[in-house]
Design an enzyme around this catalytic site. Sequence first.
Site, PDB file in Angstrom:
ATOM      1  CB  ILE A  88      27.171 -58.889  -6.481  1.00 37.79           C
ATOM      2  CG1 ILE A  88      27.860 -59.190  -5.147  1.00 37.79           C
ATOM      3  CG2 ILE A  88      28.109 -58.182  -7.435  1.00 37.79           C
ATOM      4  CD1 ILE A  88      28.832 -60.362  -5.237  1.00 37.79           C
ATOM      5  N   GLY A  89      24.922 -56.772  -8.081  1.00 40.28           N
ATOM      6  CA  GLY A  89      24.225 -56.610  -9.353  1.00 40.28           C
ATOM      7  C   GLY A  89      25.194 -56.303 -10.476  1.00 40.28           C
ATOM      8  CD  GLU A 207      32.516 -62.092  -6.665  1.00 40.47           C
ATOM      9  OE1 GLU A 207      32.219 -60.907  -6.928  1.00 40.47           O
ATOM     10  OE2 GLU A 207      31.877 -63.058  -7.082  1.00 40.47           O
TER      11      GLU A 207
END
Lengths: 338, 353
Positions: A88-89, A207
């Site tokens: 995840i960026g 998330e």
Amino acid sequence: MSTDPAFSRALGERGWIGMAWPKRYGGGERSMLERYVVVEELLAAGAPCGAHWVADRQSGPLLLLYGQEQIKQALLPRMARGELYFCIGMSEPNSGSDLASIRSRATKNQDGWLLNGSKIWTSGAHLAQYMIGLFRTGPVSSNRHADLSQFLIDMATPGISVRPIKDLTGADHFNEVFFDNVRIPADHLLGNEGDGWNQVMTELAFERSGPERYLSCIQLLIQMIDSADRDNERHTVAIGKLVAEMATLRQMSLGIAGMLARGENPALPAAIVKDQGTLVEQNLPEIAHDLFGIDLSSRGGPIASVMSYLVQAAPSFSIRGGTRAIVRGIIAKGLGLR
Amino acid sequence: MSNESDMIRESVNRMFSQRVDRQVLDQLEAGVWPGELWQLVEESGFSQVLSNESVDAAEGWQNAYPVFHASGFYRLPLPLAETIVANALLVLAGFAPRNGPMTLIQQDGHLNLHVEDNGLVLNGAVASIPWARFAKHIVIAGRVGTQLVLGLVEATSQGLQISHAQNIAGEPRDLVSFNDTRCTEYAGWCEGLPDTPVTLFCALARAAMMVGAAQSVLQQSVEYANDRVQFGKSIGKYQATQQSLAILAGEVACAQTATMAACQAATSALSVFDVAVAKIRAGQTAGVVANIAHQVHGAFGYTHEHTLHYATRRLWSWRAECGAESLWAAQLGRQAIERGGDKFWTALVARAS
């Protein structure tokens, strides 16, 4: 969570990754509640799911929502087989809680996009074949949430370099990722240009809504139960209160799975479970210390080894996926505080 | 929750929001029985929400939850929860429900039960019995030898004495003493029902009342934080206040989840595990909620003139009643330790005690 690609592939073979995805993309078309049962059992058993966890939990669902058809066909079946892993960026060195201030930039050119900048705290970037990253695609305007876009990034693309960052225990699981004129194809833009902020909020709801927010510490609780004396009231009362906390958190977590199954947005209850879950999890090593005074030497028994890991890992629980201050801000907004 | 429980929630909230005001709350604290309000509540049928034989036992607690919740939310100054539970136990023992306010006693070491001339006879004294001075009947659960029994005593029975005491919210919590007092009727308590039904049923009712009271405190605190202006803006805009109220909301959500889960899973027997979890969680919430709400309200919330204390003084009282957190936790903890760590997870999923 530890990582074992062979275990991930075995789970994929069994149909336990991408369980709720459509069959045409390699999924199982199971309900979100069925998926929840499997995820919960994996966490309770301490299974090494680190490799595929992000792909299953958030990248897959995000691609289903915003990915182009040819991308979904190419990637989702391999993700469901436990072969393709994602990172995840989001955060950058100067943009942590203030995610909307990111400066990494994607510039449009004739055959796609050119990425420049860097991401930080990227768990599993050294293992993942793909990243879904948030980049600025326009000027920094007065509306800070505009002009952000999400991209699918093949980590093997030239110009990407990954530098490991050791955490306080000395383990390598998160990284800094640098983008130096990285060229990616036009169809790797996810969703619409400029919609990145809303998409990221959707991704964060995935998330934050899982049972990992209260099950990270379960191995310590199991050891505490085995170390406790049933005739010692300090022990029975403390363990009993923890049982009540866990039973409550599980019920709340199950409620969120039900909301996801009904297509409702669980952002607010997910924030509450994350806050309450991390409070309990971070309190657990404190209670273990108070009850048993466990000596954290490397020659200690099973409880010392679990305790040694968790006492050091616990601070990260209320940082990853949004700090406690941010999560409580979401709750406050939901309460209507003006 | 079912349509029926939705209808009950709507009507009970409508009635209490119109009828329970600070005048009636202050009258109770001055010792005046709110007879008119009781009449209205009883006529509505709320006191038989757990003893209505046309309702499936599994739905009874789902219908009762909104009534207990509203009793806490509006700080109802009546023994409605006690009367609901008393009626439920009477019906389970094979008796008809009664009209009029009731209370209950779970036998402890200070109360002796024996059978004489086919009647149940009571001797001894029991403290902190809710609303006893206003009750027309008292339901008693206990043992004669090894046999579990349920008896009913009329307020006018010979040898029955009540001396007044109250909790810090001003609710009657009386000392009830019996001197060869005969029950008007009694019955053996069936197998498969809990050993201490009064404690168990009242604990879940109290937990639901605490959730209601805590929710009213949350609502009041958010409104106050939005209205109160300091340093040129509402205090609800400051991060410190927001973070405190976020904790308060999280606590309320936990207590509500635990309590609703227990009510939804209830049959006539109630699960000891579910009730223990609900009472522990709601009790923990009570203290945190009262603490944060008073901090947010500042000096205004500490005055008698403000209405916050009607809820917070009840929360502090109720968490200690029907078994404090530590009492229920010791049970859960002992079971978990006896079962062993490797069984913890499967037992948690099964909500087994």
